[in-house]
Design an enzyme around this catalytic site. Sequence first.
Site, PDB file in Angstrom:
ATOM      1  N   GLY A 223       0.806  -1.217   0.000  1.00 51.53           N
ATOM      2  CA  GLY A 223       0.000   0.000   0.000  1.00 51.53           C
ATOM      3  C   GLY A 223       0.837   1.266   0.000  1.00 51.53           C
ATOM      4  O   GLY A 223       0.407   2.299  -0.539  1.00 51.53           O
TER       5      GLY A 223
ATOM      6  N   CYS B  89      -5.002  -8.374  10.882  1.00 49.88           N
ATOM      7  CA  CYS B  89      -4.341  -7.082  11.097  1.00 49.88           C
ATOM      8  C   CYS B  89      -4.504  -6.618  12.531  1.00 49.88           C
ATOM      9  O   CYS B  89      -3.634  -5.939  13.076  1.00 49.88           O
ATOM     10  CB  CYS B  89      -4.909  -6.034  10.144  1.00 49.88           C
TER      11      CYS B  89
ATOM     12  N   GLU C 144      -5.359   0.503   4.688  1.00 51.98           N
ATOM     13  CA  GLU C 144      -5.111  -0.156   5.975  1.00 51.98           C
ATOM     14  C   GLU C 144      -4.010  -1.163   5.730  1.00 51.98           C
ATOM     15  O   GLU C 144      -4.190  -2.117   4.980  1.00 51.98           O
ATOM     16  CB  GLU C 144      -6.387  -0.815   6.508  1.00 51.98           C
TER      17      GLU C 144
END
Length: 496
Positions: free
Chosen positions: A249, A298, A264
């Site tokens: 990301g 996560c 995220e």
Amino acid sequence: MAATGVLAEIIDGDVYKYYADGEWKKSTSGKSVAIINPTTRKPQYKVQACSQEEVNKVMDSAKSAQKSWAKTPLWKRAELLHKAAAILKEHKAAIAECLVKEIAKPAKDAVTEVVRSGDLVSYCAEEGVRILGEGKFLVSDSFPGNERTKYCLTSKIPLGVILAIPPFNYPVNLAVSKIAPALIAGNSIVLKPPTQGAVAALHMVHCFHLAGFPKGLISCVTGKGSEIGDFLTMHPGVNCISFTGGDTGIAISKKSGMIPLQMELGGKDACIVLEDADLDLVAANIIKGGFSYSGQRCTAVKVVLVMESVADALVEKVKVKVAKLSVGPPEDDSDITPVVSESSANFIEGLVNDAKEKGATFCQEYKREGNLIWPLLLDNVRPDMRIAWEEPFGPVLPVIRINSVEEGIHHCNASNFGLQGCVFTKDINKAIMISDAMESGTVQINSAPARGPDHFPFQGIKDSGIGSQGITNSINMMTKVKTTVINLPSPSYTMG
């Protein structure tokens, strides 16, 4: 493995098709990507390896379909989402089977993910009607020096084409958490599912297809990241990216240009345990938070920071509970199942070996068979060990003994991650103080970190993300403000 019944149209021979223009298609590349079963370590499914030209066509269709969809009444958008949610729940068994075989998710948890996803879609439909059904009216004379000669009308309008990239661990839930807000807000959606979890995602998309959404509004492209990954994220037709995953990301954020991002990217979620904590409660939450789905979450507890005076007692309680965890295949609803890939297992083993070389205390014998790693608690971990900082994404949990609250907060904040954390204490004043001091997007008090309920805000800071998720925040993020100003020939006042 061939699909059966109503889902049969999404497969050609042994290769699952991709979805575009309201149809299930074979890629002109003639290539496919194999999906390896984490338990057997053998190929389980195949999906199409889409080409860049096919991505271009998908983007053109998505742009065209979005223009019409934006003119669709809110109630109609919501109606279709409710229909998709119901169909999703009807097909929970078939989708859950894919989750078991693609990502080794325990069978019961797989069903729960699908049902939860249906609930999320329905809630999003209801919330979207409320949020998007309200605008704002301003008058100019509320600002000094102005007469009431201007009326300002504001509303929320769609961004356009949303690129949604969910992770392997929740390929259905974290896909619909992007799809549903995008659709209710009037956007079109292009989904790039993870390779592990792609078939479950395709089944999920088929439920939206059966609900009757317009052609081109929803697309799902599969393939190799090396071929279409950067091409998708840098595509000029994309107006917003919602990504959940790892440090990929960060690279996406640097390449994507001037479009809104929702990211995220993982975390090193710390659990701070004070001397007055209920240790039975702490131990139960460490097991739930650290070892559910083999730690591949996560929001899993990734490091325990416990006061030295209660560390021995806590470690013993956790050891007893770890010994009771069942280990085996996901079909048996085992507590600990294989991690998603051999490379993941090798990475985890590297962290374990580093901790062993540097003197960590092994509370259990390290054991691995293929991708299956037995749950392991590491005590007396020090900051010079990799496991103290790196995210294992597996059933290995480090315990660091601390001598002060400040020491625990310092370790937490020294991490480049900042997703979630938790603190256990009976003193609410201390809990709030620690929560304020922790550089984390969310801090749970007397409970393990968790994403959800799905309408709660969910966000990370530092390298853990950009923006905020949760149903309401996602809807707002996938819109922009449009202002229309009415200019009056002379000041107008109510009852003037």
